[in-house]
Motif scaffolding. Structure first.
Motif, PDB file in Angstrom:
ATOM      1  N   ASN A  82       0.802  -1.221   0.000  1.00 58.07           N
ATOM      2  CA  ASN A  82       0.000   0.000   0.000  1.00 58.07           C
ATOM      3  C   ASN A  82       0.830   1.263   0.000  1.00 58.07           C
ATOM      4  OD1 ASN A  82      -2.486  -1.246  -0.046  1.00 58.07           O
ATOM      5  ND2 ASN A  82      -2.429  -1.628   2.144  1.00 58.07           N
ATOM      6  N   THR A  83       2.137   1.151  -0.033  1.00 60.19           N
ATOM      7  CA  THR A  83       2.990   2.344  -0.046  1.00 60.19           C
ATOM      8  C   THR A  83       3.618   2.493  -1.418  1.00 60.19           C
ATOM      9  OG1 THR A  83       3.579   1.681   2.182  1.00 60.19           O
ATOM     10  CG2 THR A  83       4.796   3.506   1.245  1.00 60.19           C
ATOM     11  N   PRO A  84       3.683   3.706  -1.949  1.00 60.93           N
ATOM     12  CA  PRO A  84       4.336   3.874  -3.241  1.00 60.93           C
ATOM     13  C   PRO A  84       5.809   3.531  -3.142  1.00 60.93           C
ATOM     14  CG  PRO A  84       3.096   5.843  -2.656  1.00 60.93           C
ATOM     15  CD  PRO A  84       3.097   4.964  -1.457  1.00 60.93           C
ATOM     16  N   LEU A  85       6.330   2.950  -4.194  1.00 56.83           N
ATOM     17  CA  LEU A  85       7.744   2.574  -4.199  1.00 56.83           C
ATOM     18  C   LEU A  85       8.631   3.796  -4.002  1.00 56.83           C
ATOM     19  CD1 LEU A  85       9.863   0.418  -4.542  1.00 56.83           C
ATOM     20  CD2 LEU A  85       9.722   0.741  -6.996  1.00 56.83           C
ATOM     21  N   THR A  86       8.169   4.945  -4.518  1.00 57.80           N
ATOM     22  CA  THR A  86       8.954   6.165  -4.365  1.00 57.80           C
ATOM     23  C   THR A  86       9.238   6.434  -2.894  1.00 57.80           C
ATOM     24  OG1 THR A  86       7.399   6.922  -6.049  1.00 57.80           O
ATOM     25  CG2 THR A  86       9.123   8.429  -5.431  1.00 57.80           C
ATOM     26  N   LEU A  87       8.220   6.264  -2.045  1.00 57.41           N
ATOM     27  CA  LEU A  87       8.410   6.496  -0.617  1.00 57.41           C
ATOM     28  C   LEU A  87       9.302   5.427  -0.008  1.00 57.41           C
ATOM     29  CD1 LEU A  87       5.129   7.713   1.063  1.00 57.41           C
ATOM     30  CD2 LEU A  87       7.356   8.777   1.061  1.00 57.41           C
ATOM     31  N   VAL A  88       9.163   4.180  -0.472  1.00 57.34           N
ATOM     32  CA  VAL A  88       9.993   3.100   0.074  1.00 57.34           C
ATOM     33  C   VAL A  88      11.465   3.393  -0.191  1.00 57.34           C
ATOM     34  CG1 VAL A  88      10.563   0.671  -0.140  1.00 57.34           C
ATOM     35  CG2 VAL A  88       8.198   1.372  -0.135  1.00 57.34           C
ATOM     36  N   ILE A  89      11.785   3.768  -1.417  1.00 56.45           N
ATOM     37  CA  ILE A  89      13.174   4.083  -1.758  1.00 56.45           C
ATOM     38  C   ILE A  89      13.634   5.303  -0.964  1.00 56.45           C
ATOM     39  CG2 ILE A  89      14.716   4.741  -3.630  1.00 56.45           C
ATOM     40  CD1 ILE A  89      13.902   2.255  -4.544  1.00 56.45           C
TER      41      ILE A  89
ATOM     42  N   ALA B  85       3.144  11.072   5.268  1.00 54.57           N
ATOM     43  CA  ALA B  85       2.651  10.778   3.916  1.00 54.57           C
ATOM     44  C   ALA B  85       2.485   9.277   3.719  1.00 54.57           C
ATOM     45  CB  ALA B  85       3.609  11.353   2.871  1.00 54.57           C
ATOM     46  N   ALA B  86       3.463   8.499   4.215  1.00 53.67           N
ATOM     47  CA  ALA B  86       3.363   7.047   4.062  1.00 53.67           C
ATOM     48  C   ALA B  86       2.126   6.523   4.775  1.00 53.67           C
ATOM     49  CB  ALA B  86       4.625   6.379   4.610  1.00 53.67           C
ATOM     50  N   ALA B  87       1.886   7.040   5.994  1.00 57.80           N
ATOM     51  CA  ALA B  87       0.711   6.587   6.743  1.00 57.80           C
ATOM     52  C   ALA B  87      -0.564   6.890   5.964  1.00 57.80           C
ATOM     53  CB  ALA B  87       0.683   7.264   8.115  1.00 57.80           C
TER      54      ALA B  87
ATOM     55  N   ILE C  49      -3.228   4.102   4.661  1.00 59.64           N
ATOM     56  CA  ILE C  49      -4.635   4.117   5.068  1.00 59.64           C
ATOM     57  C   ILE C  49      -5.544   4.186   3.856  1.00 59.64           C
ATOM     58  CG2 ILE C  49      -6.377   5.470   6.276  1.00 59.64           C
ATOM     59  CD1 ILE C  49      -4.211   6.286   8.234  1.00 59.64           C
ATOM     60  N   THR C  50      -5.240   5.105   2.935  1.00 55.82           N
ATOM     61  CA  THR C  50      -6.099   5.255   1.756  1.00 55.82           C
ATOM     62  C   THR C  50      -6.149   3.972   0.942  1.00 55.82           C
ATOM     63  OG1 THR C  50      -5.221   7.493   1.668  1.00 55.82           O
ATOM     64  CG2 THR C  50      -6.621   6.816  -0.144  1.00 55.82           C
TER      65      THR C  50
END
Lengths: 224, 291, 287
Positions: free
Chosen positions: A62-69, B244-246, B250-251
């Motif tokens: 559920n997290t964009p890869l951009t944020l993971v990197i 932002a990740a949270a 959630i969304t």
């Protein structure tokens, strides 16, 4: 079309794609190992392992890869001080591999779980009936049949991984999409040829890969 | 997960002890790891109130985060509608009997599935203006890129869905005298669409995550506004990224839950298809991952 | 059936978003054309100005407002062209998309710490310069680095494809260059020691160092190793607009509005307003 004859541009193009290939290769191996581990955790009898696996999958899907990197760089490297190589580019490369692997592993795990679901319950029941343990059931009966069913999703995960490798450019690794962006900004009038060359290279790698995995899936499909 | 309970026996006394011991040991291990991470972040001063205070002020939310989230949702919604249209058109095109429709449709779908989304967004934003001699807004660059990619994925999914409709349906339709386009329109697509609903909604999750790439063309979505711009004002980039990740988690979890609910609702309204649907490809949990 | 109706309503809803997005994103673009900014300002009383959103002191987006020296200069120019502050539409630009925005007409002017150089002059026209900055280094307050020669083997952070980044790559290749898409990503790395220096124009670095959360942690080395004249970007063929902007700058230099703009924004750092050398203004591309 002097953009294509300038040797520095050609060098940049080649090195950009080499980074993508290296990222894809390293991440594919790591993601596979991690994914199998996660899948085993999710079906294991130990509740903590099940919870860990489920949490992992839910977070990373559920997290964009951009944020993971981003977190790999700013969290792992900058805050936790985990330096993976001395050379700047290699460090960014390995951080990218870590990010891509943990992200893709979540999808690999789900694919394997779906593959396990395709194995008829009778198989696992028969294995229990003759006294095989959990690990033996998985290893001897379930996983061999499951993996033959997941070849096709694995193919699409690999293709997506290759394309996602371009996102590692956000932490400063000069891979193919960054090179393309720089070339487009420098040679504004040759935008379409530049795009076609880069897109064409990706297509040349990935379209045959897609067909190969489709063929492989058909060959390995379990005829029930 | 019916097979999981079959993979191991109901735990007996020894297994229960072993499981408990393992749980405790691993639980302590995980908590220890989290504690170590927490203290390292503390060393770097990431938990300082000053970095997190901006999130208690409503201005931060109304001016940075919520507009960013809105822009993300907008792009995702428009992208989804256009992707659906694109997917449907090209799926039907690929299944056409006329080679001069099916071959180009196939080529287009294969091409856009193989090109990274980042490249497409760059090209639409920086390249297309040279073609149309006018600007392309960041919104349309992101949406067109998303449409081309996700539309191709949906086209493949629709094709698989249409082909998975039992052959007897189309045979009966032809026997009654319907033409190919009517068979497609009246019989195949409605049935395929209902089965594809979970995949469509999970592609919506993928779309939402992919809008994050918009920050590369300065589309003011959640990453750009909520992380870059916010941290330029307050210097709290890691805190902003965590928030932002949270929000993303959630969304997207809400959307996935919606997918599950929709699946259950459409499933119980008609006779359930036999669950011997043993092909993994139809399973919505393995939608293609994308950044 | 229910699903079709729900889907239809969703589609209509999303399409109406698209319509509003179409409308709101495309206003103000594609206007300059052959009449240039002078004509557009006179007839429409509106201008679209591209500015930076993440550079404190120069161009920072604080919520819905933009603040900074560049913003004040843009307001002076707009006023000189007859456009009131309310008629200015601000658009965030990043380092790489300033030229494309001008070329495609997405913005009419760019006032965004925009260094004049020959490569850019081939694509767009420059008025000004309205400020001369210099490339410099930002280091930790206790660092021993005193200039770019001491960067061998050290890690330097900058924005990808910016002039400072390119200069490091060409003139100081022994330095290790880490590139990101914005400076605000470089700063936490500097604070944690993962990079030894951040490089860009000295005035931008000063803006970051002065932010309250970094107070006392960083210092600008103070030894500039290049000259970065900040210009105002416009379309290549808009010579009349360029000359008019230069006139406005000359007037601002003499009637005190330039100094007022400085004092309002960067003056809080204690530095006195520089003299705007009107003899160095560009000739707007006339040979």
């Amino acid at each position: 079309m002097d953009v294509f004859t300038d040797p520095t541009n050609i060098d940049a193009y080649v090195s950009g794609f080499l980074w993508i290939l290296k990222l894809t290769g390293a991440s594919a191996v790591c993601a596979l190992l991690l994914g199998v581990l996660l899948a085993a955790m999710r079906v294991s009898p130990v509740p903590v392992l099940r919870g860990f696996g489920t949490a992992w999958v839910n977070i990373f899907r559920n997290t964009p890869l951009t944020l993971v990197i981003f977190f790999c760089y700013f969290g792992l490297y900058s805050t936790l001080g985990l330096s993976l190589a001395d050379d700047l580019n290699l460090n960014n490369f390995w951080l990218g591999v870590v990010g891509l692997s943990v992200y893709t592993a979540a999808f690999v795990c789900e694919a394997i779980r779906s593959g396990i679901n395709t194995v008829p319950t009778g198989q696992a029941e028969a294995a229990r009936a003759i006294g095989l343990s959990f690990a033996q059931t998985l290893r001897i009966v379930v996983l061999p049949q499951a993996t033959r069913a997941v070849v096709a999703p694995f193919g699409s995960i690999l293709i997506a991984l290759c394309k996602n490798a371009t996102i590692v450019g956000t932490i400063g690794l000069i891979e193919a999409s960054t090179v393309m962006k720089d070339l487009i900004n420098s040679y504004g009038n040759a935008v379409i040829p530049i795009f076609l060359v880069f897109a064409g290279t990706f297509a040349a790698f990935l379209i045959p890969t897609g067909y190969f995995f489709g063929w492989l899936a058909n060959r390995l499909a379990v005829k029930r | 997960m019916s097979t999981s309970s079959v993979l191991y026996d109901h735990p007996g006394p020894r297994a229960k002890i072993r499981n408990t011991v393992l749980s405790v040991v691993l639980g302590v291990g995980v908590v220890g790891l989290l504690w170590w991470i927490y203290s390292k972040f503390d060393q770097a001063g990431q938990w300082e109130a000053r970095l997190w205070e901006p999130f208690t002020e409503p201005a931060t939310w109304t001016q940075f985060i919520l507009p960013g989230l809105w822009a993300t949702l907008k792009a995702a919604a428009v992208g989804m509608v256009l992707s659906l249209a694109f997917g449907l058109v090209f799926a039907v095109g690929r299944l056409s009997d006329r080679w001069w429709i099916s071959v180009p449709a196939g080529a287009v779908v294969e091409f856009f599935r193989a090109v990274p989304l980042l490249l497409m967004i760059f090209f639409v934003f920086y390249g297309v203006p040279f073609l149309i001699k006018g600007p392309v807004s960041a919104f349309w660059a992101v949406v067109i890129g998303l449409t081309l990619y996700n539309g191709s994925v949906l086209a493949e999914a629709f094709r698989a869905g249409i082909r998975s409709v039992p052959g007897g349906q189309s045979e009966a339709a032809y026997a009654v005298g319907l033409r190919k386009s009517q068979v497609m329109r009246l019989i195949l697509i409605p049935q395929a669409a209902r089965a594809m609903l979970p995949i469509i909604v999970s592609q919506l999750v993928v779309l939402l995550k992919d809008t994050a790439l918009g920050y590369i063309v300065a589309y003011p979505e959640l990453l750009q506004r909520g992380v870059n711009d916010l941290s330029a004002n307050y210097g709290n980039i890691i805190a902003a990224a965590m928030v932002a990740a949270a929000i993303y988690i959630i969304t997207n979890s809400l959307l996935t839950a919606l997918a599950g609910w929709l699946d259950r609702r459409t499933g119980t309204r008609r006779a359930r298809r036999p669950r011997q649907n043993r092909t993994v490809a139809a399973d919505p949990t393995v939608a293609e991952p994308q950044g | 059936m229910r699903i079709k109706r729900v889907a239809a309503i969703a589609a209509v809803g999303a399409l109406s978003f698209a319509m509003t997005a179409c409308g709101s994103d495309e206003t103000g673009s594609g206007g300059s054309g052959a009449t240039g900014i002078v004509g557009k300002a006179e007839s429409q009383k509106k201008l679209v100005v591209g500015v930076k959103a993440d550079q404190p002191g120069l161009g920072l987006q604080t919520g819905s407002q933009y603040e900074g020296f560049d913003i004040e200069i843009a307001k002076i120019i707009a006023k000189g062209l007859g456009v009131e502050e309310s008629g200015i539409e601000w658009k965030t630009t990043t380092t790489p998309n300033r030229e494309p925005f001008i070329q495609q007409g997405t913005v009419d002017l760019v006032v965004a710490t925009y260094t004049i150089n020959d490569e850019r002059k081939q694509k767009i026209n420059f008025a000004g310069p309205y400020f001369i900055a210099g490339q410099d280094l930002l280091v930790k307050a206790d660092s021993t680095i005193a200039g770019p020669e001491q960067l061998d083997g050290k890690t330097v952070c900058s924005v990808s494809a910016s002039t400072p980044a390119k200069r490091i790559q060409s003139d100081y290749p022994k330095a290790k260059l880490q590139q990101f898409d914005s400076y605000s990503k470089c700063l936490p790395l500097l604070a944690n020691g993962q990079v030894d220096a951040v490089t860009t124009d000295d005035i931008i670095l000063a803006g970051y160092a002065a932010q309250s959360q970094y107070a006392g942690k960083f210092k600008v080395v103070g030894k500039t190793f290049s000259e970065e004249p900040y210009g105002i970007g416009l379309k290549k063929d808009d010579k009349a607009g360029c000359e008019k902007v230069n006139e406005i700058l000359k007037a601002a230099a003499s009637d005190g509005t330039y100094k007022a703009a400085w004092d309002k924004t960067l003056g809080s750092s204690g530095k006195a307003a520089p003299e705007l050398d009107t003899t160095k203004l560009t000739n707007c591309g006339s040979v």
